[in-house]
Design an enzyme around this catalytic site. Structure first.
Site, PDB file in Angstrom:
ATOM      1  N   LYS A 263      30.533  -8.751 -11.444  1.00 14.60           N
ATOM      2  CA  LYS A 263      30.557  -8.823 -12.911  1.00 14.60           C
ATOM      3  C   LYS A 263      31.299 -10.073 -13.383  1.00 14.60           C
ATOM      4  O   LYS A 263      30.837 -10.786 -14.271  1.00 14.60           O
ATOM      5  CB  LYS A 263      31.199  -7.545 -13.487  1.00 14.60           C
TER       6      LYS A 263
ATOM      7  N   GLN B 113      36.125   0.067 -14.733  1.00 13.47           N
ATOM      8  CA  GLN B 113      35.274   0.403 -13.585  1.00 13.47           C
ATOM      9  C   GLN B 113      35.523   1.849 -13.152  1.00 13.47           C
ATOM     10  O   GLN B 113      36.667   2.271 -12.993  1.00 13.47           O
ATOM     11  CB  GLN B 113      35.552  -0.579 -12.429  1.00 13.47           C
TER      12      GLN B 113
ATOM     13  N   ASP C 257      29.724  -0.792 -21.782  1.00 13.16           N
ATOM     14  CA  ASP C 257      29.017   0.117 -20.878  1.00 13.16           C
ATOM     15  C   ASP C 257      28.102   1.086 -21.648  1.00 13.16           C
ATOM     16  O   ASP C 257      27.195   1.677 -21.057  1.00 13.16           O
ATOM     17  CB  ASP C 257      30.034   0.967 -20.096  1.00 13.16           C
TER      18      ASP C 257
END
Ligand code: GUN
Length: 285
Positions: free
Chosen positions: A51, A95, A118
């Protein structure tokens, strides 16, 4: 035909990279993604590295916040509050999974909806299901782009999604429904899963079990999207689909690696740019 997620992803990232200077000129700064990782789970570390690398590639700002495995829930929540309040931060990603002693729901709820790149915050999930403006979760968004890249029309088709997770199965089913597919969500308790899958013009495998979707479950000519990233005993990555035999039947099929994985990361870049633009007083470019 192989659906090359890596190539598609690269071309989308090149487009974003080309836009960065224009964004900086217009708004005085570049989009900024903050990624929080807790502990040192090797798979999570590898995803997070991907990422940050993608953010660097497209030329956006990024911040990596590494917290120890035993960080308290309170300390993580206050880090999130700090990033929520930071005007230079557009996207916040924590995460997952988190260590057992941390309540994942509390953490997701703490992220400002406008910075939830997200698309996991309950307000974003509700907005998705209501058909309102929202941040669409990265993996499902990438899957739709991959299907669209084949030129196969989604409307009117039978789509079967195997897996019902909040991150992939449920949202991708909604996105397919929005595009007028007739959608079935199948799972471990589905009776005669093979027969259900064989009906699918579009088959999305998101179960997390290596090679679970075998060739006898694939309708000839179907579009097959493999979301699985399973590390097997010999250290290699395999998907949820038994690629070799299934690819002889499928019309289009995505590989693992080089399929959904890179697209997920690329959609994260896109979501960060969208969050940056939607909070800008000048509006979209
Ligand atoms: N862990 C596995 N997939 C994801 C994802 O898409 N986002 C976050 N935050 N964590 C994950």
């Amino acid at each position: 035909m192989i659906i090359d997620g890596k190539a598609l992803s690269l071309s989308l990232k090149e487009d974003m990279k080309a836009r960065m200077a224009e964004l900086e000129n217009k708004y005085g700064r570049r989009p900024c993604l903050s990624v929080i990782i807790v502990g040192d789970n090797p798979a999570s570390r590898s995803y997070v590295r991907g990422k940050i690398k993608a953010a660097e590639f497209v030329g956006m700002e990024s911040r990596l916040i590494e917290l120890p495995q035993d960080v308290s829930e309170g300390a993580l929540l206050s880090k999130i509050s700090e990033l929520n309040a930071d005007e230079k931060v557009d996207g916040i990603l924590v995460q997952l999974p988190l260590p057992e002693h941390i309540d994942e729901d509390k953490v997701i709820d703490a992220i400002a909806v406008a910075k939830d790149v997200d698309g996991f915050h309950p307000s974003n999930v509700a907005a998705l299901w209501l058909g309102r403006k929202c941040t669409v979760p990265c993996t499902p968004k990438g899957i739709i782009k991959m299907i669209e890249s084949t030129g196969v029309e989604i409307a009117g088709k039978k789509a079967v999604v195997v897996g019902r997770s909040n991150i992939v199965g449920k949202p991708v089913a909604k996105l397919l429904l929005d595009r007028n597919a007739t959608v079935t969500i199948a799972h471990s308790r589905t009776k005669d899963l093979a027969a259900v899958c064989r009906e699918a013009d579009i088959l999305v495998a998101a179960v997390g079990r290596p090679k679970m979707i075998t060739a006898d479950m694939v309708k000839p000519g179907a579009v097959v999207i493999d979301v699985g990233i399973n590390r097997v005993a010999d250290g290699t990555l395999v998907g949820d689909v038994d690629f070799g035999p299934a690819s002889e039947l499928a019309g289009y099929i995505s590989p693992v690696p080089g399929g959904v994985g890179p697209m997920t990361i690329t959609m994260l870049m896109e979501n960060t740019i969208e969050c940056f633009l939607s909070k800008s007083p000048v509006g979209n470019v």
